[in-house]
Design an enzyme around this catalytic site. Structure first.
Site, short mmCIF file in Angstrom:
data_model
loop_
_atom_site.label_atom_id
_atom_site.label_comp_id
_atom_site.label_asym_id
_atom_site.label_seq_id
_atom_site.Cartn_x
_atom_site.Cartn_y
_atom_site.Cartn_z
N GLU A 32 0.83 -1.31 0.10
CA GLU A 32 0.01 0.21 -0.05
C GLU A 32 0.96 1.20 -0.04
O GLU A 32 1.49 1.57 1.19
CB GLU A 32 -0.89 -0.22 1.28
CG GLU A 32 -1.99 1.06 1.45
CD GLU A 32 -2.31 1.17 2.77
OE1 GLU A 32 -2.63 0.22 3.34
OE2 GLU A 32 -2.50 2.44 3.28
N ARG A 36 1.78 10.21 0.94
CA ARG A 36 2.32 11.20 1.99
C ARG A 36 3.43 11.98 1.62
O ARG A 36 3.93 12.64 1.96
CB ARG A 36 2.71 10.37 3.20
CG ARG A 36 1.53 9.69 3.91
CD ARG A 36 1.88 8.91 5.05
NE ARG A 36 0.93 8.19 5.61
CZ ARG A 36 1.02 7.40 6.59
NH1 ARG A 36 1.74 7.42 7.32
NH2 ARG A 36 -0.31 6.64 6.89
N LYS A 120 -11.19 -0.18 6.97
CA LYS A 120 -9.88 -0.04 7.83
C LYS A 120 -10.38 0.23 9.13
O LYS A 120 -11.07 1.27 9.49
CB LYS A 120 -8.94 0.94 7.04
CG LYS A 120 -7.72 1.38 7.73
CD LYS A 120 -6.88 1.94 6.91
CE LYS A 120 -5.52 2.64 7.81
NZ LYS A 120 -4.56 3.08 7.00
#
Ligand code: 3PG
Length: 185
Positions: A32, A36, A120
């Site tokens: 994943e 960022r 999640k």
């Protein structure tokens, strides 16, 4: 879905060819790659092209624009820290699985309304860990969870033992893989 979802931060594009081989060597076939850093979309594209046998997804996707970039770059799944309706709608249109962060019953109900059944649970350690996850799971038998945040070798097994856990996410997979990989060079 892979049982283990390494959360990857790529600061420089060249790190793709360090981190992904390390994950593979540690039998982890999923990454994943998080939005960022500025090179996130380029890293997803490079990873998807160079490591076609791995499942490359995008993480920390917080708006529709990032989601569009991620899908265009070849992401096979999208993860967000929270729930974004525009991201959910785009993923549904593009037939890409979307795993939004949900830590309250209201957020889970919203996910269900959007047709999402795997969410999640993030940050798992801060929102009450396994005990909270079990309590949250009780009213939603149709929901499966990807606990992420503060999970490592010390607590992964207790999360995995809960049958509502679809997968585990974490940056520790990357750290661990790099340490092991370096040991073999
Ligand atoms: C994420 O974005 O999913 C988290 O930062 C991962 O949390 P961890 O670093 O505690 O595994």
């Amino acid at each position: 879905m892979d049982k283990y979802i390494p959360v990857v931060v790529i600061k420089e594009l060249c790190e793709v060819d360090v981190i992904l081989p390390a994950l593979k060597a540690n039998s982890l076939n999923c990454a994943e790659i998080t939005f960022r850093t500025d090179c996130a979309a380029a890293a997803i594209k490079a990873a998807a092209e160079k490591y076609p046998d791995m499942v490359i997804g995008a993480g920390t996707v917080i708006n529709e624009n990032q989601c569009r970039q991620a899908i265009k770059a070849g992401a096979k799944f999208i993860v967000s820290p929270g729930l974004s309706v525009p991201v959910a709608n785009l993923c549904r249109k593009k037939h890409i699985p979307y795993y939004p962060g949900c830590v309250t019953p209201t957020e889970i109900m919203q996910a269900l309304e959007l047709g999402i059944t795997t969410v999640k649970f993030f940050p798992a350690n801060v929102y009450g860990g396994l005990q909270a996850l079990k309590a949250l799971a009780a009213p939603f038998p149709q929901i499966r969870f990807i606990p992420t945040g503060g999970i490592d070798r010390n607590n992964i097994d207790e999360f995995l033992a809960f049958d509502k856990v679809a997968a585990i996410g974490g940056s520790f997979f990357v750290k661990e893989s790099l340490e092991k990989f370096k040991g073999t060079i």
